[in-house]
Design a protein around this motif. Structure first.
Motif, PDB file in Angstrom:
ATOM      1  N   CYS A 177      -0.830  -4.584  11.353  1.00 65.75           N
ATOM      2  CA  CYS A 177       0.055  -4.891  12.477  1.00 65.75           C
ATOM      3  C   CYS A 177       1.137  -5.858  12.021  1.00 65.75           C
ATOM      4  O   CYS A 177       0.918  -6.671  11.115  1.00 65.75           O
ATOM      5  CB  CYS A 177      -0.728  -5.515  13.628  1.00 65.75           C
ATOM      6  SG  CYS A 177      -1.922  -4.425  14.401  1.00 65.75           S
ATOM      7  N   ALA A 178       2.289  -5.763  12.657  1.00 67.13           N
ATOM      8  CA  ALA A 178       3.401  -6.651  12.345  1.00 67.13           C
ATOM      9  C   ALA A 178       4.230  -6.847  13.608  1.00 67.13           C
ATOM     10  O   ALA A 178       4.221  -5.998  14.509  1.00 67.13           O
ATOM     11  CB  ALA A 178       4.266  -6.055  11.227  1.00 67.13           C
ATOM     12  N   THR A 179       4.950  -7.952  13.678  1.00 71.18           N
ATOM     13  CA  THR A 179       5.819  -8.178  14.831  1.00 71.18           C
ATOM     14  C   THR A 179       6.772  -9.324  14.536  1.00 71.18           C
ATOM     15  O   THR A 179       6.652 -10.011  13.513  1.00 71.18           O
ATOM     16  CB  THR A 179       5.006  -8.487  16.102  1.00 71.18           C
ATOM     17  OG1 THR A 179       5.854  -8.372  17.252  1.00 71.18           O
ATOM     18  CG2 THR A 179       4.426  -9.891  16.065  1.00 71.18           C
ATOM     19  N   ASP A 208       0.877  -1.169   0.000  1.00 70.44           N
ATOM     20  CA  ASP A 208       0.000   0.000   0.000  1.00 70.44           C
ATOM     21  C   ASP A 208       0.915   1.219   0.000  1.00 70.44           C
ATOM     22  O   ASP A 208       1.698   1.414   0.926  1.00 70.44           O
ATOM     23  CB  ASP A 208      -0.888   0.001   1.240  1.00 70.44           C
ATOM     24  CG  ASP A 208      -1.842   1.196   1.286  1.00 70.44           C
ATOM     25  OD1 ASP A 208      -1.642   2.144   0.518  1.00 70.44           O
ATOM     26  OD2 ASP A 208      -2.772   1.179   2.106  1.00 70.44           O
ATOM     27  N   PRO A 209       0.858   2.055  -1.027  1.00 69.84           N
ATOM     28  CA  PRO A 209       1.766   3.207  -1.114  1.00 69.84           C
ATOM     29  C   PRO A 209       1.516   4.268  -0.049  1.00 69.84           C
ATOM     30  O   PRO A 209       2.319   5.186   0.106  1.00 69.84           O
ATOM     31  CB  PRO A 209       1.498   3.762  -2.512  1.00 69.84           C
ATOM     32  CG  PRO A 209       0.108   3.318  -2.831  1.00 69.84           C
ATOM     33  CD  PRO A 209      -0.039   1.975  -2.198  1.00 69.84           C
ATOM     34  N   ASN A 210       0.421   4.135   0.695  1.00 68.33           N
ATOM     35  CA  ASN A 210       0.102   5.140   1.710  1.00 68.33           C
ATOM     36  C   ASN A 210      -0.282   4.465   3.027  1.00 68.33           C
ATOM     37  O   ASN A 210      -1.139   4.949   3.762  1.00 68.33           O
ATOM     38  CB  ASN A 210      -1.059   6.020   1.223  1.00 68.33           C
ATOM     39  CG  ASN A 210      -1.107   7.358   1.935  1.00 68.33           C
ATOM     40  OD1 ASN A 210      -0.101   7.841   2.457  1.00 68.33           O
ATOM     41  ND2 ASN A 210      -2.277   7.973   1.971  1.00 68.33           N
ATOM     42  N   ASP A 211       0.388   3.350   3.322  1.00 62.06           N
ATOM     43  CA  ASP A 211      -0.052   2.589   4.498  1.00 62.06           C
ATOM     44  C   ASP A 211       0.599   3.065   5.793  1.00 62.06           C
ATOM     45  O   ASP A 211       1.587   3.811   5.798  1.00 62.06           O
ATOM     46  CB  ASP A 211       0.165   1.084   4.309  1.00 62.06           C
ATOM     47  CG  ASP A 211       1.615   0.692   4.091  1.00 62.06           C
ATOM     48  OD1 ASP A 211       1.850  -0.504   3.881  1.00 62.06           O
ATOM     49  OD2 ASP A 211       2.517   1.561   4.113  1.00 62.06           O
ATOM     50  N   VAL A 212       0.006   2.628   6.890  1.00 56.65           N
ATOM     51  CA  VAL A 212       0.531   2.861   8.233  1.00 56.65           C
ATOM     52  C   VAL A 212       0.625   1.501   8.908  1.00 56.65           C
ATOM     53  O   VAL A 212      -0.388   0.820   9.093  1.00 56.65           O
ATOM     54  CB  VAL A 212      -0.386   3.787   9.054  1.00 56.65           C
ATOM     55  CG1 VAL A 212       0.165   3.955  10.471  1.00 56.65           C
ATOM     56  CG2 VAL A 212      -0.531   5.140   8.380  1.00 56.65           C
ATOM     57  N   ILE A 213       1.827   1.101   9.248  1.00 55.43           N
ATOM     58  CA  ILE A 213       2.046  -0.211   9.858  1.00 55.43           C
ATOM     59  C   ILE A 213       2.441  -0.038  11.314  1.00 55.43           C
ATOM     60  O   ILE A 213       3.319   0.766  11.646  1.00 55.43           O
ATOM     61  CB  ILE A 213       3.129  -0.993   9.095  1.00 55.43           C
ATOM     62  CG1 ILE A 213       2.638  -1.294   7.671  1.00 55.43           C
ATOM     63  CG2 ILE A 213       3.486  -2.284   9.830  1.00 55.43           C
ATOM     64  CD1 ILE A 213       3.627  -2.042   6.819  1.00 55.43           C
ATOM     65  N   LEU A 214       1.778  -0.791  12.182  1.00 54.58           N
ATOM     66  CA  LEU A 214       2.080  -0.789  13.611  1.00 54.58           C
ATOM     67  C   LEU A 214       2.978  -1.986  13.892  1.00 54.58           C
ATOM     68  O   LEU A 214       2.515  -3.135  13.892  1.00 54.58           O
ATOM     69  CB  LEU A 214       0.788  -0.882  14.428  1.00 54.58           C
ATOM     70  CG  LEU A 214      -0.321   0.114  14.066  1.00 54.58           C
ATOM     71  CD1 LEU A 214      -1.540  -0.120  14.951  1.00 54.58           C
ATOM     72  CD2 LEU A 214       0.181   1.549  14.197  1.00 54.58           C
TER      73      LEU A 214
END
Length: 259
Positions: free
Chosen positions: A119-121, A35-41
């Motif tokens: 979300c990622a971890t 996603d070119p405009n994403d926000v990942i936590l």
């Protein structure tokens, strides 16, 4: 520690099959989560190569938002608001990532409002992570090591206050079965890696999320010898094993994806 299972050997539950389809490098196509405009936590679970991963993320994303460990809840909300406001500038898309010691309760603050956040971890073998965390907290690197050591003079003393399934609880909050935990992970996360396969995990994260920059593996502040190869008292192994049954099961599942 052996586990009793009602499943036939070699069979998978529906949740496990769905989990592998979502997270396994063998099954996830390139750019699946781009996603070119994403926000990942990016949730940093203590002692899972967080400093190393943080360096890689800073190089790969347009904006890197570090979440303060001193006031995590407020810092997380402030940084997320900044990221979401920046995302509204649709004429100038950019890729953003937040990283810090936040937890599921923080994530739910935004997920309840149905915002497009991934979300990622990265997780780690429960015993290795526990031993590494104890040794860090008792070392001079930790600003409150003296107070920590006075409170927990031995590994066993610290093991006795270890929360049940420490890593999964941070990632998903409460769950009533392992499959339920997997369902929550499938719904909220787009990436789960493992410390023991850090290079492969970062490569998969870059490929599956369509990142242009290579994610270099920076091995800093990580032990090279697992707790299983070190002298850890049997009492500690037993306590950690009894309190980390689902953490261990998740770690095995994710490790198989990268093996």
């Amino acid at each position: 520690m052996s586990q009793v299972s009602s499943q036939a050997p070699g069979t998978k539950t529906v949740a496990e099959t769905a989990f592998e389809a979502r997270f396994s490098p063998r099954l996830v196509a390139t750019d699946t989560y781009h996603d070119p405009n994403d926000v990942i936590l990016f949730m940093h679970i203590p002692k899972t190569a967080g400093m190393s991963v943080g360096k890689a993320l800073q190089a790969a994303f347009d904006i890197f938002h570090p979440v303060s460990w001193e006031n995590t809840n407020q810092s997380f909300r402030n940084k997320t608001r900044q990221a979401l406001y920046r995302r509204t500038d649709e004429a100038n898309p950019c890729r953003q990532v937040l990283m810090g010691h936040f937890a599921w309760s923080d994530v739910m603050y935004w997920r309840n409002q149905e915002l497009p956040l991934k979300c990622a971890t990265i997780i780690r073998d429960p015993l290795d992570r526990f031993v590494s965390n104890y040794r860090y907290n008792t070392s001079d690197k930790h600003p409150q090591h003296a107070e920590f050591t006075a409170r927990f003079p031995t590994l066993e003393a610290y093991a006795r206050v270890l929360p049940y399934d420490y890593q999964l609880s941070l990632m998903t909050g409460a769950f009533y079965s392992f499959d339920h935990a997997l369902e929550k992970l499938n719904a909220a996360y787009s990436f789960i890696g493992v410390t023991e396969h850090l290079g492969a995990s970062l490569q998969h994260f870059r490929r599956s999320h369509g990142l242009a920059t290579e994610l270099a593996e920076h091995r800093e502040n990580t032990g090279h010898q697992s707790a299983s190869a070190r002298k850890v008292p049997d009492a500690v192994r037993n306590i950690v094993g009894e309190k980390s049954r689902n953490d261990a099961r998740l770690h095995q599942l994710v490790s198989r994806c990268y093996a």
